[in-house]
Design an enzyme around this catalytic site. Structure first.
Site, PDB file in Angstrom:
ATOM      1  N   THR A 128       0.924  -1.305  -0.069  1.00 22.74           N
ATOM      2  CA  THR A 128       0.004   0.089  -0.007  1.00 22.74           C
ATOM      3  C   THR A 128       0.923   0.956   0.126  1.00 22.74           C
ATOM      4  OG1 THR A 128      -1.644  -1.148   1.241  1.00 22.74           O
ATOM      5  CG2 THR A 128      -1.831   1.236   1.214  1.00 22.74           C
ATOM      6  N   LYS A 174      -0.111   5.435   8.233  1.00 23.64           N
ATOM      7  CA  LYS A 174       0.639   5.396   7.057  1.00 23.64           C
ATOM      8  C   LYS A 174      -0.161   5.636   5.721  1.00 23.64           C
ATOM      9  CE  LYS A 174       2.018   1.714   5.004  1.00 23.64           C
ATOM     10  NZ  LYS A 174       1.543   1.012   3.734  1.00 23.64           N
ATOM     11  N   LYS A 221      -7.674   1.809  -3.301  1.00 26.46           N
ATOM     12  CA  LYS A 221      -7.226   1.462  -1.891  1.00 26.46           C
ATOM     13  C   LYS A 221      -7.314   2.533  -1.041  1.00 26.46           C
ATOM     14  CE  LYS A 221      -5.346  -1.103   1.484  1.00 26.46           C
ATOM     15  NZ  LYS A 221      -5.504  -2.255   2.037  1.00 26.46           N
TER      16      LYS A 221
HETATM   17  P1  NAP Z   1       5.343  -6.412   7.689  1.00 22.96           P
HETATM   18  O1  NAP Z   1       4.844  -7.828   8.214  1.00 22.96           O
HETATM   19  O2  NAP Z   1       5.623  -5.588   8.244  1.00 22.96           O
HETATM   20  O3  NAP Z   1       6.270  -6.845   6.439  1.00 22.96           O
HETATM   21  C1  NAP Z   1       6.927  -5.882   5.659  1.00 22.96           C
HETATM   22  C2  NAP Z   1       7.996  -6.697   4.726  1.00 22.96           C
HETATM   23  O4  NAP Z   1       8.743  -5.669   3.989  1.00 22.96           O
HETATM   24  C3  NAP Z   1       8.979  -7.635   5.558  1.00 22.96           C
HETATM   25  O5  NAP Z   1       9.317  -8.619   4.776  1.00 22.96           O
HETATM   26  C4  NAP Z   1      10.147  -6.390   5.530  1.00 22.96           C
HETATM   27  O6  NAP Z   1      11.486  -7.076   5.691  1.00 22.96           O
HETATM   28  C5  NAP Z   1      10.030  -5.932   4.015  1.00 22.96           C
HETATM   29  N1  NAP Z   1      10.523  -4.611   4.151  1.00 22.96           N
HETATM   30  C6  NAP Z   1      10.110  -3.430   4.878  1.00 22.96           C
HETATM   31  N2  NAP Z   1      11.313  -2.527   4.458  1.00 22.96           N
HETATM   32  C7  NAP Z   1      12.097  -3.124   3.595  1.00 22.96           C
HETATM   33  C8  NAP Z   1      12.957  -2.484   2.955  1.00 22.96           C
HETATM   34  N3  NAP Z   1      13.334  -1.283   3.006  1.00 22.96           N
HETATM   35  N4  NAP Z   1      13.862  -3.176   2.124  1.00 22.96           N
HETATM   36  C9  NAP Z   1      13.328  -4.674   2.184  1.00 22.96           C
HETATM   37  N5  NAP Z   1      12.519  -5.162   2.673  1.00 22.96           N
HETATM   38  C10 NAP Z   1      11.734  -4.374   3.530  1.00 22.96           C
HETATM   39  O7  NAP Z   1       4.055  -5.733   6.719  1.00 22.96           O
HETATM   40  P2  NAP Z   1       2.639  -6.395   6.088  1.00 22.96           P
HETATM   41  O8  NAP Z   1       1.499  -6.601   7.145  1.00 22.96           O
HETATM   42  O9  NAP Z   1       3.265  -7.727   5.126  1.00 22.96           O
HETATM   43  O10 NAP Z   1       2.215  -5.432   5.026  1.00 22.96           O
HETATM   44  C11 NAP Z   1       2.934  -5.342   3.878  1.00 22.96           C
HETATM   45  C12 NAP Z   1       2.227  -4.116   2.913  1.00 22.96           C
HETATM   46  O11 NAP Z   1       0.783  -4.740   2.695  1.00 22.96           O
HETATM   47  C13 NAP Z   1       2.093  -2.845   3.574  1.00 22.96           C
HETATM   48  O12 NAP Z   1       1.970  -1.689   2.849  1.00 22.96           O
HETATM   49  C14 NAP Z   1       0.701  -2.841   4.235  1.00 22.96           C
HETATM   50  O13 NAP Z   1       0.466  -1.420   4.458  1.00 22.96           O
HETATM   51  C15 NAP Z   1       0.000  -3.766   3.317  1.00 22.96           C
HETATM   52  N6  NAP Z   1      -1.258  -4.406   3.783  1.00 22.96           N
HETATM   53  C16 NAP Z   1      -1.200  -4.947   5.135  1.00 22.96           C
HETATM   54  C17 NAP Z   1      -2.305  -5.575   5.557  1.00 22.96           C
HETATM   55  C18 NAP Z   1      -2.259  -6.231   6.888  1.00 22.96           C
HETATM   56  O14 NAP Z   1      -3.351  -6.690   7.352  1.00 22.96           O
HETATM   57  N7  NAP Z   1      -0.935  -6.760   7.223  1.00 22.96           N
HETATM   58  C19 NAP Z   1      -3.596  -5.604   4.756  1.00 22.96           C
HETATM   59  C20 NAP Z   1      -3.601  -4.954   3.473  1.00 22.96           C
HETATM   60  C21 NAP Z   1      -2.421  -4.244   3.139  1.00 22.96           C
HETATM   61  P3  NAP Z   1      11.736  -7.790   7.279  1.00 22.96           P
HETATM   62  O15 NAP Z   1      11.280  -9.013   7.343  1.00 22.96           O
HETATM   63  O16 NAP Z   1      13.164  -7.755   7.234  1.00 22.96           O
HETATM   64  O17 NAP Z   1      11.232  -6.756   8.048  1.00 22.96           O
END
Ligand code: NAP
Length: 311
Positions: free
Chosen positions: A119, A262, A194
């Site tokens: 997102t 965010k 979104k």
């Molecule tokens: P998350 O669990 O915090 O995972 C984030 C991922 O991105 C991790 O694999 C992290 O690596 C990686 N990452 C972050 N910064 C990075 C960088 N600078 N370089 C390389 N890798 C990086 O987040 P998530 O819940 O999966 O969400 C991911 C996206 O989907 C976000 O944009 C969020 O807003 C969106 N989203 C989430 C949900 C939800 O319910 N969680 C629903 C809809 C949309 P590490 O493992 O090393 O930290």
């Protein structure tokens, strides 16, 4: 440079079952969402999957659970891929894994499609699309909704922005983790859709929190109240799925407040650009700021109730 079609025609072949496409896929970002999404691309999609995760141990667990390969950098993961998926945190994270020095664009071959599930802003989507186009590749912004459960069950809603022909090529691959995949318009339109989703959720969750708060103060049985009113005009997904935990002051069941802030920051910046008036969204954003001050950074979005109860 024009997007290279013929290369992908050769790369993607029908599987033995005849009804799914098999391709070489790279997946960057194995977080709460990316880990199961990449799993569905392998298990359900039948694709050859190479993963990259900044914290390498997560990529190792993924490979031991699903097979496939782990790469040391996004660029290495993307080297032979036909489709590249990214699912990281925010705009800057996305820039790092795409146009950064070790980003996927460093090795992407002409004809490859980059699909971003982060997102992020519509602006960064257009920026990366232009960089991809300059090397003969294509980009689709494809943020998702449906949360962790939707990702784990492979039933996400995917809102895409991009070119129609590119979308038609990518959709059968995206289908592995989705129940609904829609092309909303040109690059950026997925992210804008979104934003609408998050605007609708923000006001709705505050309304629900106020309803539950009021009901408790009035001495009503919240379970009974919801049983009755959820069948009428007040019913919502949030009410069905969150009222029980809200009533128990449990906030560990979904999308984190930090992520919502965010997203609302992206929404409010876009609204400043396009002139939309979003008074309730702006207010709810401030309320989430207060939830963060209560220590609720990782609480789920229904914790707006905790703020009301702390007053
Ligand atoms: P998350 O669990 O915090 O995972 C984030 C991922 O991105 C991790 O694999 C992290 O690596 C990686 N990452 C972050 N910064 C990075 C960088 N600078 N370089 C390389 N890798 C990086 O987040 P998530 O819940 O999966 O969400 C991911 C996206 O989907 C976000 O944009 C969020 O807003 C969106 N989203 C989430 C949900 C939800 O319910 N969680 C629903 C809809 C949309 P590490 O493992 O090393 O930290």
């Amino acid at each position: 440079m024009a997007f290279h079609r013929s290369c992908l025609d050769l790369c993607i072949s029908r599987s033995r079952t005849g009804d799914i496409y098999m391709a070489k896929v790279a997946f960057i970002g194995l977080g709460v969402m990316g880990y199961p999404m990449a799993g569905h691309l392998k298990a359900k999609g039948g694709h050859e999957v190479t993963v990259y995760n900044r914290t390498a141990s997560k990529a190792e667990s993924w490979v031991s659970q699903h097979g496939g390969t782990a790469a040391p950098t996004p660029a290495e993961a993307a080297r032979d891929a036909d489709f590249i998926f990214t699912c990281v945190g925010n705009d800057d994270d996305l820039r790092q894994v795409t146009t950064g020095p070790d980003g996927v664009l460093a090795t992407m071959k002409p004809g490859v499609i980059l699909i971003d599930n982060t997102t992020a802003s519509a602006e960064v989507a257009r920026e990366i699309a232009a960089a991809a186009e300059a090397i003969g590749c294509a980009f689709i912004d494809a943020p998702v909704s449906g949360g962790q459960a939707g990702a784990e069950n492979g039933v996400l809603t995917v809102m895409c922005g991009g070119n129609e022909q590119v979308f038609q090529r990518a959709k059968p691959v995206i289908d592995a983790y989705a129940r609904m995949v829609g092309l909303m318009g040109p690059v950026g339109a997925g992210q804008l859709t979104k934003m609408v989703n998050q605007i609708c959720i923000a006001g709705l969750v505050q309304g629900l929190a106020e309803g539950v708060h009021f009901g408790k103060k009035a001495g009503l049985d919240i379970e009974k109240v919801v049983e009755v009113i959820s069948k009428g005009a007040a019913g919502s997904w949030q009410m069905e799925n969150r009222h029980k935990t809200m009533n128990q002051s449990k906030y560990d069941f979904g999308f984190a407040v930090d992520w919502m802030r965010k997203d609302l920051d992206i929404v409010l910046s876009e609204a400043r650009r396009n002139g939309a008036t979003l008074p309730v969204t702006a207010l709810v954003d401030q309320f989430y700021g207060e939830v963060q001050k209560l220590g609720g950074n990782r609480w789920d979005t229904s914790s707006l109730l905790a703020r009301l109860e702390s007053e």
